[in-house]
Design an enzyme around this catalytic site. Structure first.
Site, short mmCIF file in Angstrom:
data_model
loop_
_atom_site.label_atom_id
_atom_site.label_comp_id
_atom_site.label_asym_id
_atom_site.label_seq_id
_atom_site.Cartn_x
_atom_site.Cartn_y
_atom_site.Cartn_z
N LYS A 96 -32.76 -4.39 11.47
CA LYS A 96 -33.34 -3.29 10.68
C LYS A 96 -34.74 -3.62 10.18
O LYS A 96 -35.58 -2.72 10.08
CB LYS A 96 -32.42 -2.94 9.51
CG LYS A 96 -31.14 -2.28 9.98
CD LYS A 96 -30.49 -1.46 8.91
CE LYS A 96 -29.34 -0.67 9.53
NZ LYS A 96 -28.62 0.15 8.60
N LYS B 94 -26.13 0.08 19.95
CA LYS B 94 -25.14 0.81 19.17
C LYS B 94 -25.63 2.23 18.86
O LYS B 94 -26.80 2.43 18.57
CB LYS B 94 -24.92 0.03 17.87
CG LYS B 94 -24.07 0.70 16.84
CD LYS B 94 -23.95 -0.16 15.60
CE LYS B 94 -24.78 0.33 14.43
NZ LYS B 94 -24.39 1.61 13.87
N LYS C 284 -27.15 6.09 13.11
CA LYS C 284 -27.76 7.19 12.37
C LYS C 284 -29.26 7.06 12.37
O LYS C 284 -29.98 8.05 12.36
CB LYS C 284 -27.32 7.14 10.90
CG LYS C 284 -25.87 7.39 10.66
CD LYS C 284 -25.70 7.83 9.21
CE LYS C 284 -24.40 7.38 8.64
NZ LYS C 284 -24.51 6.08 7.97
P1 ATP Z 1 -27.36 3.07 9.91
O1 ATP Z 1 -28.04 3.06 11.25
O2 ATP Z 1 -28.11 3.82 8.84
O3 ATP Z 1 -26.90 1.68 9.47
P2 ATP Z 1 -24.73 3.57 10.90
O4 ATP Z 1 -24.60 4.52 12.01
O5 ATP Z 1 -24.62 2.11 11.21
O6 ATP Z 1 -26.06 3.93 10.12
P3 ATP Z 1 -23.16 3.14 8.50
O7 ATP Z 1 -23.09 4.10 7.37
O8 ATP Z 1 -24.01 1.91 8.35
O9 ATP Z 1 -23.63 3.95 9.80
O10 ATP Z 1 -21.71 2.68 8.90
C1 ATP Z 1 -20.53 3.40 8.51
C2 ATP Z 1 -19.34 2.90 9.30
O11 ATP Z 1 -19.45 3.33 10.66
C3 ATP Z 1 -19.21 1.37 9.36
O12 ATP Z 1 -17.84 1.02 9.26
C4 ATP Z 1 -19.76 1.02 10.71
O13 ATP Z 1 -19.21 -0.20 11.20
C5 ATP Z 1 -19.28 2.22 11.53
N1 ATP Z 1 -20.14 2.42 12.69
C6 ATP Z 1 -21.48 2.63 12.68
N2 ATP Z 1 -21.94 2.79 13.92
C7 ATP Z 1 -20.86 2.67 14.76
C8 ATP Z 1 -20.71 2.74 16.17
N3 ATP Z 1 -21.74 2.97 16.95
N4 ATP Z 1 -19.47 2.58 16.68
C9 ATP Z 1 -18.39 2.35 15.87
N5 ATP Z 1 -18.48 2.27 14.53
C10 ATP Z 1 -19.70 2.43 13.97
MG MG Z 2 -24.99 0.67 9.75
#
Ligand code: ATP
Ligand code: MG
Length: 343
Positions: free
Chosen positions: A114, A206, A209
């Site tokens: 990040k 991955k 968001k």
């Molecule tokens: P950011 O990029 O802002 O970190 P994010 O997509 O990683 O957003 P988070 O809010 O950090 O979302 O994570 C929320 C939950 O979703 C966590 O348990 C994380 O492990 C899960 N998660 C995030 N991305 C994935 C993915 N691509 N596949 C499976 N689980 C995910």
């Molecule tokens: Mg995350």
């Protein structure tokens, strides 16, 4: 002391809730409700580790809450709240900032990803994010934490922090009446066929968001046309689908789409390949688009309905925060006593 089983997990209100969040986290949250006491938190303190627009942050907090409820989380039987309403998260995080070692934080891959090349300009909050995450969990003496695979390293750090606190304050903890440790060592629950959903444009990254391109992810609020378009444009390779799971090795994009299908259909990759082995991607993508729309579009519709009444969502969060406080306050008070703070 044997700790009572308790589930805690969080999702950041950073917008663009996607299929990875849904399959890797939220569907797991829903399943655990049947036989556990659960706290599901919209982690707004984590969100501000990168710059957020205040109005968008508030909207996104309501949106994650709506997604929880639309997906089947029951805020009356369990606890749904936003993190900043319970000040204990920040207080315990400070104590953990003083327990965790810099060397531990330096190994965290999420910070490296990040912060990117401009590390000097990343917030201090982004760096100590994992200490706050440990506090989120341990403030409730939570024992089980459903997360996607990307959070495994942070969970291990939370266990290290709990362990070090228990050791460092061992005699004080014993004086407070706890025979073997004050904090439980929380267990990650990383289960199901979609613990790491990958970007639709790059099977080695991955789904996130924070990815700049909206074409990399299916958002929970996407309509049927958008879902179909994104899946149609998803990156693939030129071969038809293999007939068994071994054939997915070294084909990250194919592996990802088959994994998404399996998770949405609540089956496994083998079963999907029994039906679609040797099929072309165009046939498979059409079936995947239909399945994704059937599962996701109703959630998006329900979210929109809930978001039309923000005051109702705010009441749910306030009520949840009150009940979260009731669990956290005595644990935080004991922690302060153990550390030696006069109250
Ligand atoms: P950011 O990029 O802002 O970190 P994010 O997509 O990683 O957003 P988070 O809010 O950090 O979302 O994570 C929320 C939950 O979703 C966590 O348990 C994380 O492990 C899960 N998660 C995030 N991305 C994935 C993915 N691509 N596949 C499976 N689980 C995910
Ligand atoms: Mg995350």
């Amino acid at each position: 002391m044997q700790h009572q089983t308790r589930v805690f997990s969080g999702v950041q209100p950073t917008g663009n809730l996607h299929l990875g969040n849904y399959l890797g986290a939220i569907t797991r949250f829903v399943a655990l409700q049947a036989d556990h006491d659960c706290l599901y938190c919209v982690v707004d303190l984590h969100a501000i580790t990168v710059v957020q627009d205040p109005q968008e942050l508030a909207h996104n907090t309501r949106e994650v809450t709506a997604a929880f409820i639309a997906s089947g989380i029951d805020p009356t039987k369990h606890i749904v709240f936003n993190q900043s309403q319970v000040s204990g998260h920040a207080e315990l995080a400070w104590i953990f900032n003083c327990v965790a070692r810099i060397g531990w934080l330096n190994r965290m891959t999420q910070f490296k990803e990040k912060a990117g090349k401009d590390r000097e300009n990343a917030s201090a909050g982004l760096y100590v994010y994992p200490n706050l995450m440990a506090a989120d969990i341990l403030l409730y003496h939570a024992t089980h934490v459903p997360v996607g695979e990307d959070q495994k390293q942070h969970l291990e750090l939370a266990r290290d922090i709990a362990q070090k606190f228990n050791n460092d304050f061992g005699s004080s903890i014993a004086r407070a009446g706890y025979a073997d440790g004050f904090f439980p060592l929380p267990e990650p629950l990383i289960t199901g066929p979609a613990t790491r959903v990958m970007s639709l444009r790059d099977g080695t990254r991955k789904m996130s968001k924070s990815d700049e391109s909206d074409m990399t992810r299916i958002n929970l609020t996407d309509d049927a046309d958008t879902i179909a378009k994104k899946i149609k444009k998803a990156k693939t390779d030129p071969e038809p689908l293999p007939s068994n799971v071994e054939g997915l090795a070294a084909r990250p994009e194919a592996d990802n789409l088959v994994g998404i299908f399996a998770a949405l259909a609540e089956t496994d990759k083998e079963a999907v390949l029994r039906d679609y082995g040797n099929a072309s991607f165009s046939t498979f993508k059409q079936a995947l688009a239909e399945l994704t729309t059937a599962k996701i579009a109703p959630i998006g519709a329900e979210m929109r309905k809930l978001l039309a009444e923000p005051a109702h969502i705010d009441r749910i969060l306030e009520d949840g925060a009150g009940r979260a406080h009731a669990i956290a306050d005595p644990i935080l008070a004991k922690t302060k006593e153990i550390v030696g703070f006069i109250r």
